[in-house]
Each structure stands twice: as C-alpha cells, then as structure tokens.
Design a protein around this motif. Structure first.
Motif, PDB file in Angstrom:
ATOM      1  N   ASN A  31     -14.522  -0.850  -8.710  1.00 31.30           N
ATOM      2  CA  ASN A  31     -14.272  -2.280  -8.925  1.00 31.30           C
ATOM      3  C   ASN A  31     -13.910  -3.004  -7.639  1.00 31.30           C
ATOM      4  N   GLY A  32     -13.974  -2.272  -6.536  1.00 33.72           N
ATOM      5  CA  GLY A  32     -13.636  -2.909  -5.261  1.00 33.72           C
ATOM      6  C   GLY A  32     -12.140  -3.025  -5.044  1.00 33.72           C
ATOM      7  N   HIS A  33     -11.380  -2.143  -5.695  1.00 29.71           N
ATOM      8  CA  HIS A  33      -9.931  -2.143  -5.462  1.00 29.71           C
ATOM      9  C   HIS A  33      -9.549  -0.990  -4.555  1.00 29.71           C
ATOM     10  N   ILE A  34      -8.426  -1.172  -3.877  1.00 36.79           N
ATOM     11  CA  ILE A  34      -7.976  -0.151  -2.947  1.00 36.79           C
ATOM     12  C   ILE A  34      -7.226   0.931  -3.724  1.00 36.79           C
ATOM     13  N   THR A  35      -7.574   2.181  -3.430  1.00 31.85           N
ATOM     14  CA  THR A  35      -6.863   3.292  -4.082  1.00 31.85           C
ATOM     15  C   THR A  35      -6.315   4.229  -3.011  1.00 31.85           C
ATOM     16  N   LEU A  36      -5.095   3.976  -2.607  1.00 27.30           N
ATOM     17  CA  LEU A  36      -4.493   4.810  -1.571  1.00 27.30           C
ATOM     18  C   LEU A  36      -3.461   5.745  -2.206  1.00 27.30           C
ATOM     19  N   ASP A  37      -3.904   6.579  -3.125  1.00 29.96           N
ATOM     20  CA  ASP A  37      -2.961   7.465  -3.815  1.00 29.96           C
ATOM     21  C   ASP A  37      -2.247   8.394  -2.840  1.00 29.96           C
ATOM     22  N   GLU A  38      -2.955   8.711  -1.743  1.00 36.02           N
ATOM     23  CA  GLU A  38      -2.357   9.610  -0.746  1.00 36.02           C
ATOM     24  C   GLU A  38      -1.140   9.006  -0.068  1.00 36.02           C
ATOM     25  N   VAL A  39      -1.036   7.676  -0.059  1.00 38.30           N
ATOM     26  CA  VAL A  39       0.133   7.026   0.531  1.00 38.30           C
ATOM     27  C   VAL A  39       1.244   7.071  -0.511  1.00 38.30           C
ATOM     28  N   ARG A  40       2.178   7.991  -0.275  1.00 38.03           N
ATOM     29  CA  ARG A  40       3.159   8.230  -1.332  1.00 38.03           C
ATOM     30  C   ARG A  40       4.290   7.211  -1.352  1.00 38.03           C
ATOM     31  N   LEU A  41       3.938   5.960  -1.539  1.00 33.48           N
ATOM     32  CA  LEU A  41       4.953   4.936  -1.754  1.00 33.48           C
ATOM     33  C   LEU A  41       4.558   4.282  -3.075  1.00 33.48           C
ATOM     34  N   SER A  42       5.528   4.037  -3.929  1.00 36.48           N
ATOM     35  CA  SER A  42       5.209   3.526  -5.260  1.00 36.48           C
ATOM     36  C   SER A  42       5.015   2.012  -5.225  1.00 36.48           C
ATOM     37  N   GLU A  43       4.515   1.500  -6.345  1.00 33.60           N
ATOM     38  CA  GLU A  43       4.361   0.055  -6.478  1.00 33.60           C
ATOM     39  C   GLU A  43       5.716  -0.618  -6.264  1.00 33.60           C
ATOM     40  N   GLN A  44       6.765   0.010  -6.830  1.00 33.36           N
ATOM     41  CA  GLN A  44       8.111  -0.546  -6.666  1.00 33.36           C
ATOM     42  C   GLN A  44       8.526  -0.551  -5.189  1.00 33.36           C
ATOM     43  N   ASP A  45       8.213   0.519  -4.477  1.00 37.60           N
ATOM     44  CA  ASP A  45       8.526   0.564  -3.036  1.00 37.60           C
ATOM     45  C   ASP A  45       7.883  -0.638  -2.336  1.00 37.60           C
ATOM     46  N   PHE A  46       6.638  -0.891  -2.648  1.00 38.31           N
ATOM     47  CA  PHE A  46       5.948  -2.006  -1.983  1.00 38.31           C
ATOM     48  C   PHE A  46       6.515  -3.359  -2.419  1.00 38.31           C
ATOM     49  N   ARG A  47       6.973  -3.409  -3.669  1.00 34.99           N
ATOM     50  CA  ARG A  47       7.558  -4.673  -4.142  1.00 34.99           C
ATOM     51  C   ARG A  47       8.907  -4.947  -3.490  1.00 34.99           C
ATOM     52  N   ASP A  48       9.598  -3.883  -3.104  1.00 34.07           N
ATOM     53  CA  ASP A  48      10.933  -4.031  -2.513  1.00 34.07           C
ATOM     54  C   ASP A  48      10.920  -4.478  -1.048  1.00 34.07           C
ATOM     55  N   ILE A  49       9.754  -4.406  -0.431  1.00 34.43           N
ATOM     56  CA  ILE A  49       9.692  -4.746   0.997  1.00 34.43           C
ATOM     57  C   ILE A  49       9.880  -6.248   1.192  1.00 34.43           C
ATOM     58  N   ASP A  50      10.667  -6.626   2.204  1.00 31.71           N
ATOM     59  CA  ASP A  50      10.691  -8.058   2.514  1.00 31.71           C
ATOM     60  C   ASP A  50      10.258  -8.383   3.939  1.00 31.71           C
ATOM     61  N   LYS A  51      10.049  -7.359   4.759  1.00 36.52           N
ATOM     62  CA  LYS A  51       9.437  -7.611   6.065  1.00 36.52           C
ATOM     63  C   LYS A  51       8.803  -6.334   6.609  1.00 36.52           C
ATOM     64  N   VAL A  52       7.882  -6.547   7.524  1.00 33.62           N
ATOM     65  CA  VAL A  52       7.130  -5.414   8.077  1.00 33.62           C
ATOM     66  C   VAL A  52       7.239  -5.453   9.597  1.00 33.62           C
ATOM     67  N   PHE A  53       7.498  -4.286  10.192  1.00 36.02           N
ATOM     68  CA  PHE A  53       7.411  -4.137  11.644  1.00 36.02           C
ATOM     69  C   PHE A  53       6.281  -3.162  11.933  1.00 36.02           C
ATOM     70  N   ILE A  54       5.479  -3.474  12.930  1.00 39.80           N
ATOM     71  CA  ILE A  54       4.481  -2.490  13.360  1.00 39.80           C
ATOM     72  C   ILE A  54       4.868  -2.048  14.761  1.00 39.80           C
ATOM     73  N   VAL A  55       4.955  -0.745  14.970  1.00 38.70           N
ATOM     74  CA  VAL A  55       5.303  -0.222  16.303  1.00 38.70           C
ATOM     75  C   VAL A  55       4.201   0.714  16.782  1.00 38.70           C
ATOM     76  N   ALA A  56       3.854   0.586  18.048  1.00 39.61           N
ATOM     77  CA  ALA A  56       2.775   1.399  18.621  1.00 39.61           C
ATOM     78  C   ALA A  56       2.724   1.150  20.126  1.00 39.61           C
ATOM     79  N   CYS A  57       1.846   1.888  20.808  1.00 36.05           N
ATOM     80  CA  CYS A  57       1.669   1.718  22.258  1.00 36.05           C
ATOM     81  C   CYS A  57       0.178   1.553  22.575  1.00 36.05           C
ATOM     82  N   GLY A  58      -0.083   0.903  23.673  1.00 33.48           N
ATOM     83  CA  GLY A  58      -1.447   0.825  24.215  1.00 33.48           C
ATOM     84  C   GLY A  58      -2.433   0.242  23.231  1.00 33.48           C
TER      85      GLY A  58
END
Ligand code: M6R
Length: 369
Positions: A31-58
């Motif tokens: 149906n064109g939906h994302i299925t990231l079952d391997e990412v072990r964070l629940s729907e509730q985990d994602f609902r609880d987020i209020d900000k995102v930081f991305i950290v990386a180099c280069g």
C-alpha cells in the motif's frame, strides 16, 4: 574486483542505483506504507518524542543536514543537526522525549560514538543509521536501520551517502506515519517518488560523461565554490568535501544567501562556482532567489556551472554550463544532484594524477576522538 572501473570510487558511484534500491527493499508494503519492523521502537515511543537531534561527522553529517529539511516538513518535530564532535562537549538539552539519530557508515566513528553515549546517559533514545552490521554504534543504540550499501572501499564516501539519505527518508516518513501527521495517501505519494529514484540515479550516471571535459577545463583552478539553498545547501557542502578530500584544492560550500555576507569576495575572474538550482516547479521562490545569486556571482566574473532540473531553460540561460538531472520532488533531489558532484571530484582528482581511493592524510574509519 573493481569490476572494470579504474577506481573503487567510480565503481561505488555506479553501484548507487542498485544499493539505493536495496535500502528501500522490503521496507515498503504493497500500500506504499513504511514497514520498519526491524526498528525496535514502538508507536508509543515515536509518539512520545518532542524533538530530534541528528549527530554525525563528515559526509554522514551532510546526510543529517538533508534529513532535517525532510523530517521537519513531514513530521513537524523540531530537528537539530550537529557535528558529533561538537554535540558531546556543549551540554545539549536532552531527555526521555528526545530522539537522537546517529548516522555512521562505519559504525565505529569515535566522535559519533561518544555523542551517542552522552545522549544515552541523558536518557535520550538513540536510533542509528549505519552500513556496518554489528558495529559498535548500532550495538549501543536502542534501535538501528542498516543502509545496505555493501562494503565501501573508497575513503571518499559516495554510495554510503546516498543510502543514508534513503534510510533517513524512510525513518522520517515512518515517524510521520506513526505520529499520524501525514495521511496514508500522502506517505504513499512520497514513497512512490522514492521508489522511482534508483532509475533516475541511473539516468544521471548515463548522462555524466560531459563531466570529464568540464573537470579537465576546471583542473587549473585552485579554488572551487559550491552554492545552494534549502537541501541544495548540504549538497553543496558535500560536493566541496569530495573535492577537498581527493583533489586537495580549496573547495567551499555556502548557503547561497550568505554570499553577500562575505564569501563573494573570494570570487575572481574565472573562479568556478557550482550552483545547486532547485526545481522551478510552481514558479518556486527558491528558484528565483537562486537565479539572483547566480547573477551576483556571474557579475563578479565567476565561471558558473549549474546543476539544474531537466527543462529549466531559465537556469541554462544564466549559466556557462548546465548539468541536468531528472525531475523529482525537492526534498528527494539530493539523491540525484549529489551524483554529478561525486563524478566531478573523481575526474578532477584524476586530471591532477591523485590517488583517488586513498587520499593523503585520511583514514576510512576514524576511531580516535
Ligand atoms: O563512518 P562514518 O559515516 O561515521 O564516517 C564519518 C566521516 O568520517 C566520513 O563521512 C568522511 O567524512 C568521509 N571520508 C567523507 O567522504
């Protein structure tokens, strides 16, 4: 093992259509939906987020910068992107409702690992995007999404970058879906565009022979500038990094709007300026602004090379040379516009006789802070 290419970097550039397809494979349903079952964070985990930081180099940091535009637009969550080496040492505000996304091809970069450890001590959740199964960064994360680029031999990163972008788009759409901020058909629309990207990357590669001649003409310049706006800005930074790494010349990327606040004084007669031009679709304001920036540099004598969307005659009329890429939604365009810059760096370094796969002073994986 170079499959007929002169360098691993060229081989890896040409693998990009297939590895980006690999990144997407099995992670999108019928149906064109994302299925990231391997990412072990629940729907509730994602609902609880209020900000995102991305950290990386280069290069991975540049993938993070592109992701910020997509993630904020799709999820409506505030997102900061920070160099891992800076993040760790400035006491960032983190808590249980912060999601930290650590991007690392090798999964072993010490700066990124230390940033991740710091985030975890502050109770933030950590999701890593990595190319190396079982490496330290994924092992120490709450969840991981692998990019599946295959082993990258060239020190200068190419296919890892494109697959990081694809993986990050999936994560951003997944969060938007989980939090219910995008309708199912909106997600499906973006997904349809995303799955069309591997063929478009192939088109860019098929048309990139013109870059050999362009690089040969440019290889006498000691300085090359890259300018862009919106997602074209991180792409400009990435193009400049590639050129610095393997051609050893002063290459800088700027937000085009910043030119007049300083960098424009670097332009001399004949200085190559590479402009990442956004799509003109819908008479975009961004496109108009970029055209004025191109006029500004042209008036100072720059030799202007534009990376623009097919059919963009306005840009072609202003530039000395235009490289076209297929049409795509603005947020996904970096998957295409980066490719000519990678090719340019290879050709440029080749014209100078440099070792392309093993540039001086650099290691593939930086395991010291
Ligand atoms: O393995 P990582 O993605 O953590 O590596 C980060 C940087 O060291 C890496 O992207 C580096 O900048 C590349 N040589 C760029 O081509």
């Amino acid at each position: 093992e170079k499959d007929g290419y002169d360098t691993f970097m060229m081989k890896e550039i040409h693998q990009q259509p297939s590895v980006v397809a690999d990144t997407l494979r099995g992670r999108i349903d019928d149906n064109g939906h994302i299925t990231l079952d391997e990412v072990r964070l629940s729907e509730q985990d994602f609902r609880d987020i209020d900000k995102v930081f991305i950290v990386a180099c280069g290069t991975s940091y540049h993938a993070g910068l592109v992701t910020k535009y997509a993630l904020e637009h799709w999820t409506r969550l505030p997102c900061e992107v920070e160099l891992a080496s800076e993040f760790r040492y400035r006491d960032p505000v983190l808590d249980r409702s912060t999601l930290v996304i650590a991007i690392s091809q090798s999964g072993e970069t010490m700066d990124t690992l230390m940033a991740l450890r710091h985030a975890r001590t502050q109770k933030a959740r950590v999701l890593s995007i990595s190319n190396t199964v079982g490496s330290t960064i994924p092992r120490e994360s709450d969840a991981v999404l692998y990019t599946r680029a295959g082993i990258e031999v060239s020190v200068a990163s190419t296919k890892a970058f494109l697959t990081q972008l694809a993986a990050c788009y999936l994560v951003a759409l997944h969060i938007a879906q989980m939090r219910g901020v995008m309708y199912a058909d909106e997600v499906a629309d973006v997904v349809a565009s995303l799955t069309a990207m591997p063929d478009k990357i192939q088109e860019v590669l098929d048309g990139s022979d013109q870059i050999t001649e362009l690089a040969a003409q440019m290889a006498t310049s000691h300085r090359v500038l890259f300018i862009g706006r919106h997602v074209g800005y991180p792409v400009a930074l990435e193009g400049a990094l590639k050129l610095k790494e393997i051609a050893y010349i002063e290459a800088e990327g700027f937000a085009a709007g910043e030119l007049k606040h300083g960098p424009i004084s670097l332009i001399e007669t004949g200085t190559p300026v590479i402009a990442m031009v956004p799509s003109p679709a819908g008479r975009s304001l961004l496109h108009d602004k970029m055209i004025s920036n191109m006029q500004e540099v042209k008036a100072r004598g720059a030799r202007l090379i534009a990376i623009a969307e097919e059919g963009d005659d306005v840009t072609a009329a202003h530039a000395d040379h235009t490289i076209y890429v297929p049409k795509s939604p603005t947020l996904l365009a970096p998957l295409l516009t980066t490719v000519p810059l990678q090719r340019l760096a290879v050709e440029y370094a080749g014209a100078l006789g440099n070792d392309i796969d093993q540039p001086r002073n650099l290691a593939k994986s930086v395991t010291v802070e």
